[in-house]
Design a protein around this motif. Structure first.
Motif, PDB file in Angstrom:
ATOM      1  N   ALA A  43       0.829  -1.207   0.000  1.00  0.00           N
ATOM      2  CA  ALA A  43       0.000   0.000   0.000  1.00  0.00           C
ATOM      3  C   ALA A  43       0.860   1.253   0.000  1.00  0.00           C
ATOM      4  CB  ALA A  43      -0.932  -0.013   1.214  1.00  0.00           C
ATOM      5  N   ILE A  44       1.931   1.258   0.805  1.00  0.00           N
ATOM      6  CA  ILE A  44       2.813   2.421   0.865  1.00  0.00           C
ATOM      7  C   ILE A  44       3.523   2.627  -0.473  1.00  0.00           C
ATOM      8  CG2 ILE A  44       4.881   3.364   1.958  1.00  0.00           C
ATOM      9  CD1 ILE A  44       4.013   1.905   4.524  1.00  0.00           C
TER      10      ILE A  44
ATOM     11  N   ARG B  34      -2.604  13.786  -4.978  1.00  0.00           N
ATOM     12  CA  ARG B  34      -1.910  12.743  -5.734  1.00  0.00           C
ATOM     13  C   ARG B  34      -1.825  11.444  -4.933  1.00  0.00           C
ATOM     14  NH1 ARG B  34       3.137  16.747  -6.880  1.00  0.00           N
ATOM     15  NH2 ARG B  34       2.017  18.309  -8.102  1.00  0.00           N
ATOM     16  N   TYR B  35      -1.438  11.603  -3.652  1.00  0.00           N
ATOM     17  CA  TYR B  35      -1.265  10.405  -2.837  1.00  0.00           C
ATOM     18  C   TYR B  35      -2.610   9.828  -2.384  1.00  0.00           C
ATOM     19  CZ  TYR B  35       3.526  11.919  -3.069  1.00  0.00           C
ATOM     20  OH  TYR B  35       4.754  12.289  -3.540  1.00  0.00           O
ATOM     21  N   ALA B  36      -3.605  10.685  -2.307  1.00  0.00           N
ATOM     22  CA  ALA B  36      -4.954  10.182  -2.031  1.00  0.00           C
ATOM     23  C   ALA B  36      -5.431   9.317  -3.195  1.00  0.00           C
ATOM     24  CB  ALA B  36      -5.923  11.337  -1.795  1.00  0.00           C
ATOM     25  N   VAL B  37      -5.091   9.769  -4.415  1.00  0.00           N
ATOM     26  CA  VAL B  37      -5.429   8.985  -5.597  1.00  0.00           C
ATOM     27  C   VAL B  37      -4.665   7.663  -5.588  1.00  0.00           C
ATOM     28  CG1 VAL B  37      -5.258   8.883  -8.109  1.00  0.00           C
ATOM     29  CG2 VAL B  37      -6.023  10.986  -6.989  1.00  0.00           C
TER      30      VAL B  37
ATOM     31  N   TYR C  59       2.291   5.605  -7.445  1.00  0.00           N
ATOM     32  CA  TYR C  59       1.173   6.044  -8.276  1.00  0.00           C
ATOM     33  C   TYR C  59       0.932   7.535  -8.093  1.00  0.00           C
ATOM     34  CZ  TYR C  59      -3.113   5.692 -10.942  1.00  0.00           C
ATOM     35  OH  TYR C  59      -4.062   5.849 -11.925  1.00  0.00           O
ATOM     36  N   GLY C  60       1.202   8.017  -6.877  1.00  0.00           N
ATOM     37  CA  GLY C  60       1.088   9.460  -6.655  1.00  0.00           C
ATOM     38  C   GLY C  60       2.054  10.229  -7.536  1.00  0.00           C
ATOM     39  N   GLN C  61       3.283   9.718  -7.699  1.00  0.00           N
ATOM     40  CA  GLN C  61       4.252  10.360  -8.584  1.00  0.00           C
ATOM     41  C   GLN C  61       3.825  10.270 -10.043  1.00  0.00           C
ATOM     42  OE1 GLN C  61       7.872   8.336  -7.557  1.00  0.00           O
ATOM     43  NE2 GLN C  61       8.231   9.572  -5.721  1.00  0.00           N
TER      44      GLN C  61
END
Length: 389
Positions: free
Chosen positions: A38-39, A60-63, A45-47
């Protein structure tokens, strides 16, 4: 990646993890390894979102986290395909576990026929294929370079890759189970099918490792992708090796004869010093080919009331054994699992798996006729493997 575990006389127990409750009546667990996934996926994916869409950093990181949840949901649906098909054909499902590399469905017994084995195996990839195709349609219908479009696209790719990869013909993949079912149907021997599919699984693992190295050298795959896929290949290699081991053990089930395996019981009175009890037991004459007797404790009426735990007895320093009563390293027979003398080999192994222990009382009707040490059973099933006490 994913494999469908069947807990029969062939598979070791696995720790399911954190309980998430029940879905459609099936217990669902989350392995702690998923937290690492998950981390990693959230960050990566946020990047990726940063390069594709103009959204705030926090979003971004929520997505990315939302994508993790969608992935786990896809894996759960894949496993539900296996579980529902198994239940349709009368096979009990112990639970579904989601792991870092996918998940597995644990069943209480093997498929009764090659046909059922094939249908259960293909149900998971079929679900992933349908999910992937639906996600493709959604991707095409949504406006390009939008957040929801990117999520749909990633889910389409993920599910289609899972469907295709899991269909490769090697255990522990679903395609390997399908191959096993086909060989089982042709040879009428499940163990031959399992071993053959296991060796193909090792070839798939080696091929996967070689391919990802080549893709990395060609600068097509990132270093992270290399590490991840090598981990997948290693997991496949281990699973394939376990399948081969399972097949070889299964072939030896007919050799299990409790009358020959059970050790006779030599009893000493309650309160006897451990050193003296061991000396008497060593002096006792065991039946030919049955090893040294099991050491039991008898009450004043001569009735067997406890069995000495060999590991606990061995843990007592020799200098203290003359001062330690044998009762302190013994377990009451009421707490020892009983196995009927005429039980077939497969059922003996299943009993041992469902009720783990170091020793079992072998009975004929109500009479105790001997003790089965699990180490003796393990030695019979894997004669070339070194066993501890």
């Amino acid at each position: 990646m994913e494999d469908t575990a069947q807990r029969s006389g062939s598979r070791p127990d696995r720790r399911p993890g954190i309980s998430l409750g029940r879905v459609l009546g099936f217990p669902v667990y989350l392995n702690a390894s998923v937290l690492l996934l998950a981390i990693l996926v959230t960050v990566l994916y946020g990047q990726f979102v940063r390069t594709q869409l103009d959204v705030p950093p926090a979003a971004r990181y929520a997505v990315g986290f939302g994508f993790v949840v969608c992935l786990l949901g896809s894996v759960l649906l894949h496993e539900l395909g296996h579980a529902l098909t198994a239940r349709r054909y009368g096979m009990g499902v112990r639970g579904i576990t989601l792991e870092m590399l996918g998940g597995y469905t644990e069943m209480d017994r093997d498929a009764p026929t090659p046909k059922v084995d094939l249908l259960v195996a293909l149900a998971g990839p079929a679900v992933s294929l349908v999910l992937g195709l639906v996600a493709v349609v959604v991707t095409l219908l949504l406006p390009d370079r939008t957040l929801i479009n990117q999520l749909a696209f990633q889910l389409a790719v993920a599910n289609l890759l899972v469907a295709v990869f899991n269909s490769l013909p090697g255990l522990p993949l679903d395609g390997g189970r399908a191959l096993r079912a086909a060989i089982w149907a042709m040879t009428r021997d499940r163990h031959i099918g399992t071993e053959a599919a296991g060796w193909v699984g090792r070839a798939v693992a080696a091929g996967t490792a070689g391919l990802v190295v080549l893709l990395t050298v060609a600068d097509i795959l990132s270093p992270f992708g290399l590490v991840f896929m090598l981990l997948v290949a290693f997991t496949l290699w281990q699973g394939a090796g376990q399948s081969i081991r399972v097949a070889r053990i299964g072939r030896r089930f007919p050799l299990i004869d409790l009358a020959a395996l059970a050790r006779p019981i030599f009893t000493v009175p309650s309160g006897t010093p451990l050193a003296e009890a061991q000396r008497r037991g060593a002096d006792a004459v065991a039946a030919p080919g049955r090893g040294e007797p099991a050491l039991g404790v008898a009450d004043s009426a001569g009735r067997l009331v406890a069995l000495v735990d060999r590991a606990a007895a061995a843990a007592v320093p020799p200098a203290r054994r003359p001062w330690v009563a044998v009762d302190t390293v013994a377990r009451g027979v009421d707490g020892v699992r009983r196995i009927p003398l005429g039980l077939a080999g497969e059922h003996v192994v299943r009993t041992v798996q469902e009720h783990p222990g170091a020793q079992y009382l072998v009975t004929r009707d109500e009479d105790v006729v001997g003790v089965l040490h699990v180490a003796d059973l393990a030695q019979l099933l894997e004669p070339n493997r070194k066993m501890s006490l």
